[in-house]
Design an enzyme around this catalytic site. Structure first.
Site, PDB file in Angstrom:
ATOM      1  N   LYS A   1       0.892  -1.158   0.094  1.00 42.17           N
ATOM      2  CA  LYS A   1      -0.013  -0.088  -0.071  1.00 42.17           C
ATOM      3  C   LYS A   1       0.904   1.139   0.039  1.00 42.17           C
ATOM      4  CE  LYS A   1      -1.918   2.543   3.065  1.00 42.17           C
ATOM      5  NZ  LYS A   1      -1.985   3.957   2.184  1.00 42.17           N
TER       6      LYS A   1
ATOM      7  N   GLU B   1       9.826   1.346  10.829  1.00 45.01           N
ATOM      8  CA  GLU B   1      10.845   2.484  10.601  1.00 45.01           C
ATOM      9  C   GLU B   1       9.984   3.680  10.811  1.00 45.01           C
ATOM     10  OE1 GLU B   1      14.007   1.604   9.973  1.00 45.01           O
ATOM     11  OE2 GLU B   1      13.749  -0.502   9.935  1.00 45.01           O
TER      12      GLU B   1
ATOM     13  N   CYS C   1      13.845  11.022   7.347  1.00 49.02           N
ATOM     14  CA  CYS C   1      13.658  10.567   8.760  1.00 49.02           C
ATOM     15  C   CYS C   1      15.051  10.541   9.448  1.00 49.02           C
ATOM     16  CB  CYS C   1      13.068   9.076   8.973  1.00 49.02           C
ATOM     17  SG  CYS C   1      13.965   7.778   8.156  1.00 49.02           S
TER      18      CYS C   1
ATOM     19  N   GLU D   1       9.546  16.186  15.347  1.00 51.32           N
ATOM     20  CA  GLU D   1      10.113  15.694  14.191  1.00 51.32           C
ATOM     21  C   GLU D   1       9.779  17.117  13.318  1.00 51.32           C
ATOM     22  OE1 GLU D   1      11.488  12.077  10.995  1.00 51.32           O
ATOM     23  OE2 GLU D   1       9.602  12.359  11.910  1.00 51.32           O
TER      24      GLU D   1
END
Length: 671
Positions: free
Chosen positions: A316, A388, A422, A516
């Site tokens: 997906k 992750e 990331c 973040e």
């Protein structure tokens, strides 16, 4: 086993016959003349002849879509294609068929002399399949996709999230309920997995070898589609989506065969006569839920690992960067059968429904918030998850670092892919002795960054208005609490084309240093001592990646070992994730599990432990019946085996012989 590239599954029985005029007039093209268009139709009909319920290549009229692909091609590649089409135009059909078959056979061979045939096969078939499966006209498009079982569910679009992406709404071919389509997908995957799992690893690698060649040949097309949907610069797309994927495939081609073989391991001397091994077997069906920041990389990389380890895959993509039809096209061209990899388009709700289907593993890359939800949902059914997630990666620059290299590394590490990575540098710590000089060089270089998606541009726009707003809120919150911009002062907080923002004067108490950012913002700090630098770097709920910069390698390694993180680069930035021999993953809120390398490969396997010995009449010493004498002898065996020294070993051997004899006698007596 070689799969004919043109083979299609029959359409569902309830479909009415499809009729389209084959002799429709050729469209006008800005790039190809009439002869070239007609020749492309001829080649397409050989590769995609259709079925009774499906149109042929020419009948589908997809040659008219060539002008949508051509702008993304290199001018030299386009010129070569035109020359090749003119050459083929003069060939009778039997010769053309023979040439296509020969080039197809050459595509799996590594002989240099066949390079021209390989490129012809990859280039021509790649073009035809892209047109046929990616741009088939509405009258036949859903029918072809349904027959191939590539698109399984309805895709959705988040209004206002990404104007650059137009998703296609695909009707469910079986007219089933939402619960039924999930069951259908998993049933298809289970059937497909039996075929994949029965293949030798070497046969699976042949498909990946073809896939790598196809990606190289279609790189400009892939880069173009990634740039269009994600907004990243062409250079970032080439490096992050083509080079990185080819490197990952190359790693698998060189190493998967030996890493997936049964592994013999030592057996304790106490179990003398037995053999031990580890078998790496498929898990079954792997569900991969991918992010939007590296849409092609995070599709092909995990799909390839899942496939080579023998699993069926449900993939997906993100609804922001679905790359509609692209993944299916390259896999189909590489010979993947329908059902081996099923691409399901949709938003988070679709992902949740797919988890309800109970895959044998979930591999998710994305935000911490979504990762927590997936882990919680998977825990109900004890589904293994690999997460992750995000990062807040620190960069530590000591006073003896090479200033120019460190500045260049900080700039690229913080801004590559517009900071939407990331492992991007989100906290920059510089020793006070060089802080002012470093800051001046960093600011000067940041002002030179060019924003756009052309070949000479460095940094593209943000992916969406929503992500742009997140960056704005974090920067404005920091400024309200005393931080100041050293660059990017002109940004209005709305434009997706965010200039590099170097932020000074922020503190760890501010949101911008705890959450973040995922944007082109680099907060910069000064530090005095090694201990302070380590303390600041570890002051985070994340632990994904970090970098340490110093000419003193002893210090650099000492600091690297003290950082709470899954990856550390010394005198470089973001390189650990680029080496496919290394496992990649994080600690704390940055995720669970490891990806890539031998450990990442084995995480997609059921690691089955096996011990073997020849059949005999021997009764094991630790089996029934128990007696006081057996206890005494086993106690001597234990102290002799683990006490150390020659005298203890002699005691172990003597006790071992005695207890084996006793065990046989006790069993024979019945007590």
């Amino acid at each position: 086993m070689e799969i004919p590239l043109h083979r299609l599954n029959p359409a569902p029985a309830h479909r009415p016959p499809l009729t389209m005029a084959v002799d429709m007039p050729l469209p006008a093209s800005r790039f190809l003349d009439a002869v070239e268009l007609a020749t492309l139709n001829r080649i397409g009909d050989h590769l995609c002849p259709g079925q009774p319920d499906l149109p042929s290549f020419s009948a589908a009229g997809v040659v008219s879509e060539f002008d949508r692909i051509a702008p993304g091609m290199h001018p030299r590649d386009l010129a070569d294609l035109r020359l090749l089409l003119h050459f083929i135009a003069r060939l009778p059909s039997p010769f053309l068929m023979g040439l296509l078959k020969l080039s197809h056979a050459a595509s799996t061979c590594q002989w240099p002399v066949l390079a021209v045939l390989r490129q012809m096969e990859i280039g021509l078939s790649g073009l035809c399949y892209s047109l046929y499966y990616g741009f088939t006209q509405p009258a036949s498009g859903p029918l072809i996709r349904d027959a191939l079982h590539w698109d399984a569910t309805i895709s959705t679009e988040l209004p206002g999230e990404n104007e650059m992406t137009e998703l296609i709404d695909l009707a469910n071919p079986l007219k089933t309920t939402q619960d039924d389509w999930v069951s259908t997908i998993y049933q298809r995957a289970q059937t497909a997995q039996q075929r994949i799992g029965a293949m030798p690893v070497a046969e699976r690698l042949n498909y990946l070898r073809r896939l790598k060649n196809i990606l190289l040949a279609r790189r400009e097309e892939i880069v173009g589609q990634v740039v269009k949907e994600s907004g990243k610069s062409r250079f970032d797309a080439l490096v992050g989506e083509i080079f990185a994927v080819c490197d990952g495939l190359d790693y698998l081609l060189k190493n998967a065969g030996k890493l997936l073989k049964d592994e013999k391991v030592p057996t304790s001397i106490a179990m003398m006569g037995k053999q031990s091994r580890i078998c790496y077997e498929p898990l079954g069906t792997v569900l991969i839920i991918a992010p939007w920041n590296y849409p092609f990389n995070q599709a092909i990389d995990p799909i390839a690992i899942s496939f080579v380890t023998g699993n069926a895959t449900i993939f997906k993509p993100s609804e922001l960067t679905p790359l509609t039809g692209l993944v299916e096209s390259v896999l189909q061209q590489a010979g993947f059968e329908p059902g081996w990899v099923q691409v399901v388009y949709g938003d988070g709700q679709v992902g949740s429904q797919l988890i309800d289907g109970k895959p044998n593993k979930i591999f998710f890359t994305g935000s911490v918030a979504t990762g927590r939800k997936i882990a919680s949902k998977a825990a109900v059914s004890l589904i293994p998850v690999e997460l992750e997630l995000g990062g807040k990666d620190p960069m530590l620059v000591f006073e003896d670092a090479d200033l120019e290299r460190a500045v260049a590394g900080a700039l690229w590490g913080g801004l590559t892919n517009t900071g939407q990575s990331c492992t991007a540098v989100e906290r920059l710590y510089v020793h006070e002795a060089i802080y002012d000089t470093f800051k001046a060089k960093l600011v000067a270089r940041a002002r030179q960054i060019r924003i756009g998606i052309d070949l000479d541009d460095d940094m593209g726009p943000m992916i969406s208005d929503r992500q742009t707003a997140i960056v704005r809120d974090l920067v404005e919150d920091a400024e309200r609490h005393g931080a100041r911009r050293l660059t990017g002062e002109q940004w209005n907080g709305i434009d997706r084309r965010i200039p590099p923002i170097i932020l000074e004067g922020s503190s760890h108490a501010m949101r911008i240093n705890q959450e973040e950012i995922f944007g082109p913002v680099i907060p910069i700090f000064r530090f005095r001592t090694e201990a302070e630098a380590i303390q600041l770097a570890n002051d985070s709920s994340f632990g994904l990646s970090a970098s340490v910069w110093s000419k003193d390698m002893t210090r650099a390694e000492r600091v690297a070992r003290a950082l709470v993180t899954g990856n550390v680069s010394i005198n470089n930035v973001m390189v650990t994730e680029g080496n496919h021999y290394l496992p990649f993953g994080g600690t704390r809120d940055s995720g669970i599990g490891r990806y890539k390398g031998r450990y990442g490969l084995h995480n997609f396997c059921n690691m089955k432990s096996m011990m073997m010995e020849k059949m005999s009449g021997k009764i094991e010493a630790n089996w029934y019946p128990y007696t006081a004498e057996k206890y005494r002898l086993f106690d001597q065996l234990t102290t002799g085996l683990y006490g150390g020294g020659l005298s203890h070993f002699v005691r172990f051997a003597k006790a071992g012989l005695g207890i084996e004899s006793l065990a046989a006698k006790l069993w024979k007596k019945g007590r």
